[in-house]
Design an enzyme around this catalytic site. Structure first.
Site, mmCIF file in Angstrom:
data_model
loop_
_atom_site.group_PDB
_atom_site.id
_atom_site.type_symbol
_atom_site.label_atom_id
_atom_site.label_comp_id
_atom_site.label_asym_id
_atom_site.label_seq_id
_atom_site.Cartn_x
_atom_site.Cartn_y
_atom_site.Cartn_z
ATOM 1 N N HIS A 51 -1.588 0.197 -4.964
ATOM 2 C CA HIS A 51 -2.399 0.591 -3.825
ATOM 3 C C HIS A 51 -2.313 2.110 -3.703
ATOM 4 O O HIS A 51 -1.512 2.755 -4.388
ATOM 5 C CB HIS A 51 -1.880 -0.079 -2.556
ATOM 6 C CG HIS A 51 -2.301 -1.498 -2.412
ATOM 7 N ND1 HIS A 51 -2.102 -2.220 -1.259
ATOM 8 C CD2 HIS A 51 -2.920 -2.342 -3.269
ATOM 9 C CE1 HIS A 51 -2.577 -3.431 -1.399
ATOM 10 N NE2 HIS A 51 -3.072 -3.539 -2.620
ATOM 11 N N GLU A 53 -1.042 4.101 -1.421
ATOM 12 C CA GLU A 53 0.256 4.619 -1.007
ATOM 13 C C GLU A 53 1.308 4.465 -2.099
ATOM 14 O O GLU A 53 2.086 5.392 -2.351
ATOM 15 C CB GLU A 53 0.726 3.915 0.275
ATOM 16 C CG GLU A 53 -0.192 4.101 1.456
ATOM 17 C CD GLU A 53 -1.273 3.029 1.586
ATOM 18 O OE1 GLU A 53 -1.758 2.817 2.706
ATOM 19 O OE2 GLU A 53 -1.630 2.383 0.566
ATOM 20 N N SER A 78 -5.496 1.835 6.897
ATOM 21 C CA SER A 78 -4.274 1.302 7.486
ATOM 22 C C SER A 78 -3.426 0.595 6.416
ATOM 23 O O SER A 78 -3.943 -0.240 5.666
ATOM 24 C CB SER A 78 -4.664 0.317 8.599
ATOM 25 O OG SER A 78 -3.553 -0.149 9.293
ATOM 26 N N CYS A 80 -1.194 -1.827 4.240
ATOM 27 C CA CYS A 80 -0.917 -3.265 4.170
ATOM 28 C C CYS A 80 0.589 -3.499 4.287
ATOM 29 O O CYS A 80 1.390 -2.559 4.338
ATOM 30 C CB CYS A 80 -1.440 -3.826 2.850
ATOM 31 S SG CYS A 80 -0.467 -3.307 1.418
ATOM 32 N N CYS A 83 2.601 -1.781 1.370
ATOM 33 C CA CYS A 83 2.725 -0.327 1.501
ATOM 34 C C CYS A 83 3.580 0.040 2.705
ATOM 35 O O CYS A 83 4.358 0.995 2.655
ATOM 36 C CB CYS A 83 1.343 0.308 1.579
ATOM 37 S SG CYS A 83 0.427 0.087 0.020
#
Length: 147
Positions: A51, A53, A78, A80, A83
């Site tokens: 992802h 991040e 935002s 998950c 992350c």
């Protein structure tokens, strides 16, 4: 005017989209400098965990705990649960989010653990995700673990 670090995360998201991936970008900032940039590269790399991040953290390389504890992670969307776990594991004290309208991650969990969470409500981030989700609902659902 967009925050320059959020803009860097948006630039990462746009690169990911241009590569055929999901447009979510992130940067890790320490002492006013970007030390890690990332974008969701699950599709591009055939990865289960890249992802935005986690890619930014990977690209920052190994860091001592003291570096993470004075950092801020910027993300276009935002975070998950996965992350969020990485943010908490490394003790990152501050998260700046481009938007949480298209997806609400684990912001309350971050706050409950003392993380400063700011949501910038970026129209550019919202538009980018809404367009992607509309065009590629199958890829989006795969990314968030839904059918």
């Amino acid at each position: 005017m967009t925050d320059p670090f959020l803009q860097a995360a948006i630039d990462e998201a746009r690169m990911g989209l241009a590569e055929g991936g999901i447009p979510i970008g992130s940067v890790l900032v320490v002492d006013g400098d970007i030390i890690g940039r990332g974008r969701n590269r699950r599709i591009q790399k055939g990865s289960a965990i890249l992802h935005g991040e986690t890619d930014a953290l990977e690209n920052a390389g190994r860091q001592p705990a003291s570096v993470y504890r004075r950092s801020t992670i910027y993300t276009t969307l935002s975070p998950c649960d996965m992350c969020t776990g990485a943010i908490l594991l490394y003790g990152i004290p501050s998260v700046v989010i481009g938007e949480n309208l298209t997806f609400m991650g684990a912001e309350d969990h971050l706050r409950s653990r003392g993380v400063d969470v700011r949501v910038l409500d970026s129209p550019e981030c919202v538009d980018m995700m809404q367009s992607f989700i509309t065009s590629h609902p199958d890829l989006w659902n795969e990314d968030i673990g839904e059918e």
